[in-house]
Design a protein around this motif. Sequence first.
Motif, PDB file in Angstrom:
ATOM      1  N   SER A  62       4.836   8.783  -8.340  1.00 62.64           N
ATOM      2  CA  SER A  62       3.665   8.417  -7.553  1.00 62.64           C
ATOM      3  C   SER A  62       2.733   7.547  -8.382  1.00 62.64           C
ATOM      4  CB  SER A  62       2.931   9.669  -7.075  1.00 62.64           C
ATOM      5  OG  SER A  62       1.706   9.344  -6.458  1.00 62.64           O
ATOM      6  N   TRP A  63       2.128   6.545  -7.722  1.00 61.32           N
ATOM      7  CA  TRP A  63       1.111   5.697  -8.324  1.00 61.32           C
ATOM      8  C   TRP A  63      -0.054   5.571  -7.357  1.00 61.32           C
ATOM      9  CZ3 TRP A  63      -0.718   0.984  -6.401  1.00 61.32           C
ATOM     10  CH2 TRP A  63      -1.602   0.281  -7.234  1.00 61.32           C
ATOM     11  N   VAL A  64      -1.259   5.828  -7.840  1.00 62.23           N
ATOM     12  CA  VAL A  64      -2.459   5.745  -7.012  1.00 62.23           C
ATOM     13  C   VAL A  64      -3.521   4.969  -7.778  1.00 62.23           C
ATOM     14  CG1 VAL A  64      -4.310   7.024  -5.861  1.00 62.23           C
ATOM     15  CG2 VAL A  64      -1.985   7.930  -5.847  1.00 62.23           C
ATOM     16  N   ARG A  65      -4.196   4.062  -7.076  1.00 63.95           N
ATOM     17  CA  ARG A  65      -5.319   3.339  -7.671  1.00 63.95           C
ATOM     18  C   ARG A  65      -6.522   3.427  -6.741  1.00 63.95           C
ATOM     19  NH1 ARG A  65      -6.469  -0.095 -11.760  1.00 63.95           N
ATOM     20  NH2 ARG A  65      -8.209  -1.536 -11.462  1.00 63.95           N
ATOM     21  N   ASN A  66      -7.658   3.803  -7.302  1.00 65.40           N
ATOM     22  CA  ASN A  66      -8.909   3.903  -6.557  1.00 65.40           C
ATOM     23  C   ASN A  66      -9.967   3.046  -7.236  1.00 65.40           C
ATOM     24  OD1 ASN A  66     -11.731   5.658  -6.640  1.00 65.40           O
ATOM     25  ND2 ASN A  66     -10.868   5.444  -4.595  1.00 65.40           N
ATOM     26  N   GLU A  67     -10.564   2.144  -6.460  1.00 65.21           N
ATOM     27  CA  GLU A  67     -11.651   1.306  -6.959  1.00 65.21           C
ATOM     28  C   GLU A  67     -12.879   1.579  -6.094  1.00 65.21           C
ATOM     29  OE1 GLU A  67     -10.416  -2.739  -6.992  1.00 65.21           O
ATOM     30  OE2 GLU A  67      -8.681  -2.377  -8.279  1.00 65.21           O
ATOM     31  N   ARG A  68     -14.025   1.755  -6.744  1.00 58.78           N
ATOM     32  CA  ARG A  68     -15.179   2.236  -5.997  1.00 58.78           C
ATOM     33  C   ARG A  68     -16.479   1.695  -6.594  1.00 58.78           C
ATOM     34  NH1 ARG A  68     -14.901   8.192  -6.517  1.00 58.78           N
ATOM     35  NH2 ARG A  68     -13.367   8.028  -4.851  1.00 58.78           N
ATOM     36  N   TYR A 114     -15.132   0.588  -1.354  1.00 57.08           N
ATOM     37  CA  TYR A 114     -14.052   1.326  -2.007  1.00 57.08           C
ATOM     38  C   TYR A 114     -12.715   0.772  -1.539  1.00 57.08           C
ATOM     39  CZ  TYR A 114     -12.913   3.830   2.319  1.00 57.08           C
ATOM     40  OH  TYR A 114     -12.520   4.135   3.598  1.00 57.08           O
ATOM     41  N   SER A 115     -11.675   1.049  -2.319  1.00 58.48           N
ATOM     42  CA  SER A 115     -10.299   0.740  -1.914  1.00 58.48           C
ATOM     43  C   SER A 115      -9.373   1.765  -2.544  1.00 58.48           C
ATOM     44  CB  SER A 115      -9.888  -0.678  -2.335  1.00 58.48           C
ATOM     45  OG  SER A 115      -9.835  -0.795  -3.750  1.00 58.48           O
ATOM     46  N   ASN A 116      -8.363   2.173  -1.786  1.00 59.06           N
ATOM     47  CA  ASN A 116      -7.343   3.115  -2.253  1.00 59.06           C
ATOM     48  C   ASN A 116      -5.966   2.515  -2.009  1.00 59.06           C
ATOM     49  OD1 ASN A 116      -9.096   5.216  -3.029  1.00 59.06           O
ATOM     50  ND2 ASN A 116      -9.253   5.931  -0.917  1.00 59.06           N
ATOM     51  N   ALA A 117      -5.114   2.561  -3.007  1.00 55.18           N
ATOM     52  CA  ALA A 117      -3.734   2.090  -2.866  1.00 55.18           C
ATOM     53  C   ALA A 117      -2.807   3.173  -3.407  1.00 55.18           C
ATOM     54  CB  ALA A 117      -3.521   0.787  -3.624  1.00 55.18           C
ATOM     55  N   GLU A 118      -1.641   3.332  -2.757  1.00 60.61           N
ATOM     56  CA  GLU A 118      -0.687   4.360  -3.178  1.00 60.61           C
ATOM     57  C   GLU A 118       0.731   3.867  -3.003  1.00 60.61           C
ATOM     58  OE1 GLU A 118       0.509   9.007  -2.143  1.00 60.61           O
ATOM     59  OE2 GLU A 118       0.164   7.552  -0.539  1.00 60.61           O
ATOM     60  N   PHE A 119       1.578   4.260  -3.950  1.00 59.62           N
ATOM     61  CA  PHE A 119       3.026   4.091  -3.825  1.00 59.62           C
ATOM     62  C   PHE A 119       3.667   5.436  -4.135  1.00 59.62           C
ATOM     63  CE2 PHE A 119       7.132   3.579  -5.901  1.00 59.62           C
ATOM     64  CZ  PHE A 119       7.839   2.864  -4.934  1.00 59.62           C
ATOM     65  N   LEU A 120       4.609   5.871  -3.295  1.00 60.35           N
ATOM     66  CA  LEU A 120       5.258   7.172  -3.464  1.00 60.35           C
ATOM     67  C   LEU A 120       6.752   7.034  -3.247  1.00 60.35           C
ATOM     68  CD1 LEU A 120       5.206  10.315  -3.677  1.00 60.35           C
ATOM     69  CD2 LEU A 120       4.829  10.356  -1.204  1.00 60.35           C
ATOM     70  N   ARG A 132     -19.546   0.406 -11.191  1.00 59.89           N
ATOM     71  CA  ARG A 132     -18.235   0.642 -10.583  1.00 59.89           C
ATOM     72  C   ARG A 132     -17.457   1.671 -11.405  1.00 59.89           C
ATOM     73  NH1 ARG A 132     -17.197  -2.536  -6.624  1.00 59.89           N
ATOM     74  NH2 ARG A 132     -15.071  -1.765  -6.519  1.00 59.89           N
ATOM     75  N   THR A 133     -16.541   2.316 -10.717  1.00 60.25           N
ATOM     76  CA  THR A 133     -15.565   3.166 -11.393  1.00 60.25           C
ATOM     77  C   THR A 133     -14.196   2.879 -10.803  1.00 60.25           C
ATOM     78  OG1 THR A 133     -14.926   5.444 -11.896  1.00 60.25           O
ATOM     79  CG2 THR A 133     -16.024   5.075  -9.797  1.00 60.25           C
ATOM     80  N   ASP A 134     -13.222   2.694 -11.657  1.00 64.61           N
ATOM     81  CA  ASP A 134     -11.844   2.408 -11.249  1.00 64.61           C
ATOM     82  C   ASP A 134     -10.921   3.431 -11.892  1.00 64.61           C
ATOM     83  OD1 ASP A 134     -12.833   0.170  -9.949  1.00 64.61           O
ATOM     84  OD2 ASP A 134     -12.389  -1.171 -11.630  1.00 64.61           O
ATOM     85  N   THR A 135      -9.996   3.982 -11.106  1.00 60.82           N
ATOM     86  CA  THR A 135      -9.077   5.007 -11.607  1.00 60.82           C
ATOM     87  C   THR A 135      -7.661   4.674 -11.190  1.00 60.82           C
ATOM     88  OG1 THR A 135     -10.799   6.706 -11.467  1.00 60.82           O
ATOM     89  CG2 THR A 135      -8.524   7.459 -11.607  1.00 60.82           C
ATOM     90  N   SER A 157     -11.279  12.230  -1.838  1.00 61.27           N
ATOM     91  CA  SER A 157     -11.248  10.945  -1.144  1.00 61.27           C
ATOM     92  C   SER A 157     -10.248   9.982  -1.768  1.00 61.27           C
ATOM     93  CB  SER A 157     -12.637  10.309  -1.144  1.00 61.27           C
ATOM     94  OG  SER A 157     -13.027   9.951  -2.455  1.00 61.27           O
ATOM     95  N   ALA A 158      -9.782  10.280  -2.988  1.00 59.83           N
ATOM     96  CA  ALA A 158      -8.823   9.405  -3.672  1.00 59.83           C
ATOM     97  C   ALA A 158      -7.373   9.828  -3.433  1.00 59.83           C
ATOM     98  CB  ALA A 158      -9.112   9.382  -5.167  1.00 59.83           C
ATOM     99  N   ILE A 159      -7.149  10.860  -2.602  1.00 60.02           N
ATOM    100  CA  ILE A 159      -5.791  11.313  -2.297  1.00 60.02           C
ATOM    101  C   ILE A 159      -5.413  10.813  -0.905  1.00 60.02           C
ATOM    102  CG2 ILE A 159      -4.274  13.301  -1.969  1.00 60.02           C
ATOM    103  CD1 ILE A 159      -6.003  14.868  -3.858  1.00 60.02           C
ATOM    104  N   PRO A 160      -4.497   9.875  -0.789  1.00 57.44           N
ATOM    105  CA  PRO A 160      -4.111   9.360   0.528  1.00 57.44           C
ATOM    106  C   PRO A 160      -3.369  10.423   1.339  1.00 57.44           C
ATOM    107  CG  PRO A 160      -3.466   7.851  -1.241  1.00 57.44           C
ATOM    108  CD  PRO A 160      -3.841   9.150  -1.884  1.00 57.44           C
ATOM    109  N   VAL A 161      -3.490  10.341   2.667  1.00 58.94           N
ATOM    110  CA  VAL A 161      -2.822  11.311   3.549  1.00 58.94           C
ATOM    111  C   VAL A 161      -1.854  10.634   4.510  1.00 58.94           C
ATOM    112  CG1 VAL A 161      -4.662  13.015   3.448  1.00 58.94           C
ATOM    113  CG2 VAL A 161      -4.772  11.198   5.156  1.00 58.94           C
ATOM    114  N   GLU A 162      -1.644   9.342   4.346  1.00 55.96           N
ATOM    115  CA  GLU A 162      -0.793   8.625   5.292  1.00 55.96           C
ATOM    116  C   GLU A 162       0.655   9.108   5.248  1.00 55.96           C
ATOM    117  OE1 GLU A 162      -4.433   6.492   4.700  1.00 55.96           O
ATOM    118  OE2 GLU A 162      -2.946   7.206   3.251  1.00 55.96           O
TER     119      GLU A 162
END
Length: 661
Positions: free
Chosen positions: A248-254, A229-235, A273-276, A122-127
């Motif tokens: 690549s940079w990914v941030r997941n807050e949950r 939850y929130s997911n952010a990505e830069f590629l 909470r867990t943040d990665t 769920s922390a891997i974006p597919v956009e």
Amino acid sequence: MRSFFALLFFFLCITEANIALAAVDLPGENVTASEVVEPDSSAEAQELSPGAVSVVRPGEMEGEMKNLPEMLDRIPGLHVIRARGRGGYTVASVRGSTSSQVSVYVDGVLMNLGSEAAVDLSAIPVENVERIEVYRGYIPARFGASGMGGVINIVTKKPEGKSTDASLGAGSYGLWRAVLSHTDRLGSGSYFIGANYEASNGGFTYDNDNGTPYNPDDDYRARRQNNDYSNAEFLFKWGDEDWQTRVSWVRNERGLPQPAAGADKPTSPTGARTDTEKWELSVARRYRANEARKVDWGWRVEYLRQDSTFDDPNDTTGGYGEQHNRYKTDRYNIATDASWAMGENHFLELYAGYYDETLRPRGDIVSTLGGSEKLSNRTFEASLQDSVALTKDGTLLLVPSLRWNQDDDDGRFTWQLALDKTLHGGWSFKGSYGTYARGPNLYERYGDGAMIRPNEDLKWESGTQWDLGFGWSGAMRRGLASAQLTYFERDSEDLIEFVMSSPRYGVYQNVGKAHVQGVELEFSFDWENGWQIFGSGTWMKAEDRTPGSYRTDAPLPNRPEWEGLLRLSRNWNERLSAFVELQYTGENYYDLAGNVKIDDLLLANLGLGYNFPGGAKLTFGIDDLFDEGPNIGLASSSGPSRMAWYPLQGRTIYTNLSWTF
């Protein structure tokens, strides 16, 4: 069945034994560890491997607001395990494997870390993803020796041409998503840059039995708390014919909600909470074969850094008293691969990779549990594969491979053998047999100081797996069709399995022997008038076979016996499109003893899309139309049915606008 497989293999080899004298085109000849040939249809996808493989293209579901786990729901033989619903921790099981046995790659970078039991899908974006390949049974050499249960290979969009894409979507429970990407020429190659963000408060409502299934008088209507939850990505990607770079940079807050029964009241404590945050950098170089140099080879170097925190100020989840932990992981990897068309009938592929990973825990995992402040793990894997053409027209291939998997100072050899036969009339046959072995990783041995308890006595798991499959593809009346039917079996020794000790935490254990058998089906029909049908289904029986154990013949957890998806869609004049989707998951056991099982679940999804002139598309849809997710329950061998510890999000309405310019 093994005797039958051996006899069938021998018969096919004998009947097609005239070895060709002329060169043939071998499948996989233009496949390397850093690039994979792109099939144009589900039938051509089978050429990616002599084993079973399925391909999902997110672009075909543009605007439907699906995440990676929801896209993987359509893969036969793959079960998505959702610990806490949409946006929560989610992993995959392939053909009854554990989630730790499934390797996940993104653009050739291995996402599996020794400091985690499995990859959180769920922390891997597919956009920004072009396609998702799922390999089952036989695993090609280019993926090394780590993917013993299966491989999920995610390929992001390739930099080419000049275009800009954007989309904006919103839905129930505060769901919204924004995506922006651009590609253009730069120097001798092209670059791709993409950014996206998705968030949801996850506050759906459901009926709570207050943890007292014998007393329905105290039930109440609850709203799921701390489920956001929130997911952010830069590629960024750049590549030309020889070089490839990726950042690549990914941030997941949950939020981590409590087990639902009796919780989600105004007085219920929350806040766990867990943040990665994860950074990846890779550089790859390819040296192409030509008339003078017959070998195509390349190398890749990677660096991955992950910083993950767990905070539970009110002590609501995990082990009591362990409220604050932080995990910093650094991993370095160097890998090389090569392919060589040796003679006229052999195509050799070689892969070797070395990983050096260091985990630095801080917080209660050290001060309360007496854990170490530094844990290291070094692994080495190598694979050698040969594709042998046994006929002059290349319709019969024998593909053996040998693999070495080393974890620190301990290692194992394993092997695979596949047979790929193209028959007349669009029919094909595939079969494979092989062994696997895997050592426990850092996470399984030492836990996380919160919800996973340590067990340093874990042993290597090992086993065998084999399958037989028949496929057909071709033209039918006013359209195209394809289908693949496969039977598979797996046997495991010292299987490492996650066991929930309570609703708050669990531990990894060697559960002994296990046996899995099943059948998977995948089919599609595509008519000229715009109608399309896609379907996939799995029947699987997964059992504990440990002699003398109270669990003998008990079903293994998180392996539903029946699972399937059916999707019907229609396009009208490339403007208007619509789809309806049915997804079924059968009864699924929650514990190793086979006493507690999750109810079966049937979801209905539908959507409508319209393409405007100029490249814009508007999509409207409803997931879980009949709001079944929150109503799933747990049935036990004694006592009444009770609500699930973690109910699923129900009816979700969404709309999305995307455009290309």
